[in-house]
Scaffold this motif. Structure first.
Motif, mmCIF file in Angstrom:
data_model
loop_
_atom_site.group_PDB
_atom_site.id
_atom_site.type_symbol
_atom_site.label_atom_id
_atom_site.label_comp_id
_atom_site.label_asym_id
_atom_site.label_seq_id
_atom_site.Cartn_x
_atom_site.Cartn_y
_atom_site.Cartn_z
ATOM 1 N N TYR A 1 0.862 -1.179 0.000
ATOM 2 C CA TYR A 1 0.000 0.000 0.000
ATOM 3 C C TYR A 1 0.900 1.231 0.000
ATOM 4 N N ARG A 2 0.322 2.357 -0.364
ATOM 5 C CA ARG A 2 1.034 3.620 -0.215
ATOM 6 C C ARG A 2 0.055 4.687 0.274
ATOM 7 N N GLN A 3 0.610 5.671 0.939
ATOM 8 C CA GLN A 3 -0.232 6.728 1.492
ATOM 9 C C GLN A 3 0.527 8.039 1.497
ATOM 10 N N VAL A 4 -0.161 9.094 1.092
ATOM 11 C CA VAL A 4 0.369 10.444 1.218
ATOM 12 C C VAL A 4 -0.446 11.153 2.286
ATOM 13 N N PRO A 5 0.139 12.117 2.964
ATOM 14 C CA PRO A 5 -0.578 12.802 4.045
ATOM 15 C C PRO A 5 -1.894 13.388 3.566
ATOM 16 N N GLY A 6 -2.933 13.152 4.338
ATOM 17 C CA GLY A 6 -4.233 13.712 4.024
ATOM 18 C C GLY A 6 -5.070 12.893 3.070
ATOM 19 N N LYS A 7 -4.518 11.776 2.603
ATOM 20 C CA LYS A 7 -5.271 10.930 1.676
ATOM 21 C C LYS A 7 -5.389 9.517 2.217
ATOM 22 N N GLU A 8 -6.372 8.786 1.691
ATOM 23 C CA GLU A 8 -6.533 7.389 2.073
ATOM 24 C C GLU A 8 -5.373 6.579 1.505
ATOM 25 N N HIS A 9 -5.089 5.460 2.174
ATOM 26 C CA HIS A 9 -4.055 4.593 1.614
ATOM 27 C C HIS A 9 -4.564 3.942 0.324
ATOM 28 N N GLU A 10 -3.637 3.717 -0.573
ATOM 29 C CA GLU A 10 -3.943 3.153 -1.893
ATOM 30 C C GLU A 10 -3.278 1.794 -2.032
ATOM 31 N N LEU A 11 -4.037 0.818 -2.472
ATOM 32 C CA LEU A 11 -3.481 -0.507 -2.725
ATOM 33 C C LEU A 11 -2.704 -0.458 -4.037
ATOM 34 N N VAL A 12 -1.430 -0.786 -3.987
ATOM 35 C CA VAL A 12 -0.555 -0.677 -5.154
ATOM 36 C C VAL A 12 -0.428 -2.002 -5.891
ATOM 37 N N ALA A 13 -0.166 -3.067 -5.141
ATOM 38 C CA ALA A 13 0.057 -4.369 -5.774
ATOM 39 C C ALA A 13 -0.189 -5.470 -4.758
ATOM 40 N N THR A 14 -0.635 -6.612 -5.261
ATOM 41 C CA THR A 14 -0.860 -7.767 -4.401
ATOM 42 C C THR A 14 -0.297 -9.027 -5.033
ATOM 43 N N ILE A 15 -0.021 -10.004 -4.182
ATOM 44 C CA ILE A 15 0.426 -11.311 -4.657
ATOM 45 C C ILE A 15 -0.131 -12.361 -3.711
ATOM 46 N N THR A 16 -0.615 -13.447 -4.276
ATOM 47 C CA THR A 16 -1.174 -14.515 -3.462
ATOM 48 C C THR A 16 -0.125 -15.608 -3.248
ATOM 49 N N SER A 17 -0.455 -16.550 -2.376
ATOM 50 C CA SER A 17 0.458 -17.667 -2.134
ATOM 51 C C SER A 17 0.654 -18.487 -3.404
ATOM 52 N N GLY A 18 -0.318 -18.427 -4.313
ATOM 53 C CA GLY A 18 -0.200 -19.143 -5.576
ATOM 54 C C GLY A 18 0.566 -18.386 -6.639
ATOM 55 N N GLY A 19 0.949 -17.144 -6.311
ATOM 56 C CA GLY A 19 1.739 -16.358 -7.251
ATOM 57 C C GLY A 19 0.937 -15.424 -8.140
ATOM 58 N N ASP A 20 -0.380 -15.390 -7.963
ATOM 59 C CA ASP A 20 -1.184 -14.465 -8.757
ATOM 60 C C ASP A 20 -0.923 -13.028 -8.309
ATOM 61 N N THR A 21 -0.749 -12.141 -9.268
ATOM 62 C CA THR A 21 -0.451 -10.746 -8.961
ATOM 63 C C THR A 21 -1.511 -9.818 -9.537
ATOM 64 N N ASP A 22 -1.619 -8.651 -8.933
ATOM 65 C CA ASP A 22 -2.539 -7.637 -9.426
ATOM 66 C C ASP A 22 -1.955 -6.275 -9.082
ATOM 67 N N TYR A 23 -2.294 -5.278 -9.903
ATOM 68 C CA TYR A 23 -1.697 -3.959 -9.746
ATOM 69 C C TYR A 23 -2.743 -2.866 -9.899
ATOM 70 N N ALA A 24 -2.505 -1.762 -9.242
ATOM 71 C CA ALA A 24 -3.305 -0.569 -9.495
ATOM 72 C C ALA A 24 -3.005 -0.091 -10.903
ATOM 73 N N ASP A 25 -4.007 0.480 -11.549
ATOM 74 C CA ASP A 25 -3.813 0.956 -12.922
ATOM 75 C C ASP A 25 -2.668 1.968 -13.014
ATOM 76 N N SER A 26 -2.485 2.742 -11.967
ATOM 77 C CA SER A 26 -1.480 3.803 -11.989
ATOM 78 C C SER A 26 -0.042 3.283 -12.017
ATOM 79 N N VAL A 27 0.159 1.998 -11.691
ATOM 80 C CA VAL A 27 1.523 1.464 -11.648
ATOM 81 C C VAL A 27 1.740 0.298 -12.611
ATOM 82 N N LYS A 28 0.685 -0.114 -13.295
ATOM 83 C CA LYS A 28 0.826 -1.246 -14.225
ATOM 84 C C LYS A 28 1.876 -0.943 -15.275
#
Length: 118
Positions: free
Chosen positions: A36-63
């Motif tokens: 996750y990432r967060q800037v002051p005054g804003k909600e935290h943003e989910l950037v990227a995830t990975i599962t135990s099986g290796g599946d990944t996902d990304y926010a559009d802003s970092v793909k």
């Protein structure tokens, strides 16, 4: 799960950084990790995830620029960040949980600051 992030810093736009998240302990029921990432005054943003099986996902802003990976032998999660932009400036946190849906309420690290100068 105790998580410790490292690798943040100051970099110029277009540069790269690799964040690491070391888990002091890893329980058998951790099936999802992410950044996750967060800037002051804003909600935290989910950037990227990975599962135990290796599946990944990304926010559009970092793909296409960020890559999440993990080394199970080292209990370490990574975030490779390329072509960084000033808008990527934030505190970055890693998180771990039993499922993706519970990631925001799982274990979090203390964060590492990333600052991108223009």
């Amino acid at each position: 799960v105790d998580l410790v992030e490292s690798g943040g810093g100051l970099v110029q736009a277009g540069g790269s950084l690799r964040l690491s998240c070391a888990a002091a302990t890893m329980t058998w029921n951790i099936h999802a990790m992410g950044w996750y990432r967060q800037v002051p005054g804003k909600e935290h943003e989910l950037v990227a995830t990975i599962t135990s099986g290796g599946d990944t996902d990304y926010a559009d802003s970092v793909k296409g620029r960020f890559t999440i990976s993990k080394d199970n032998s080292k209990n370490t999660l990574y975030l490779q960040m390329n072509n960084l932009k000033p808008e990527d400036t934030a505190m970055y946190y890693c998180a771990a949980s039993t499922s993706l849906s519970l990631l925001s309420r799982g274990s979090w690290g203390q964060g590492t600051q990333v600052t991108v100068s223009s």
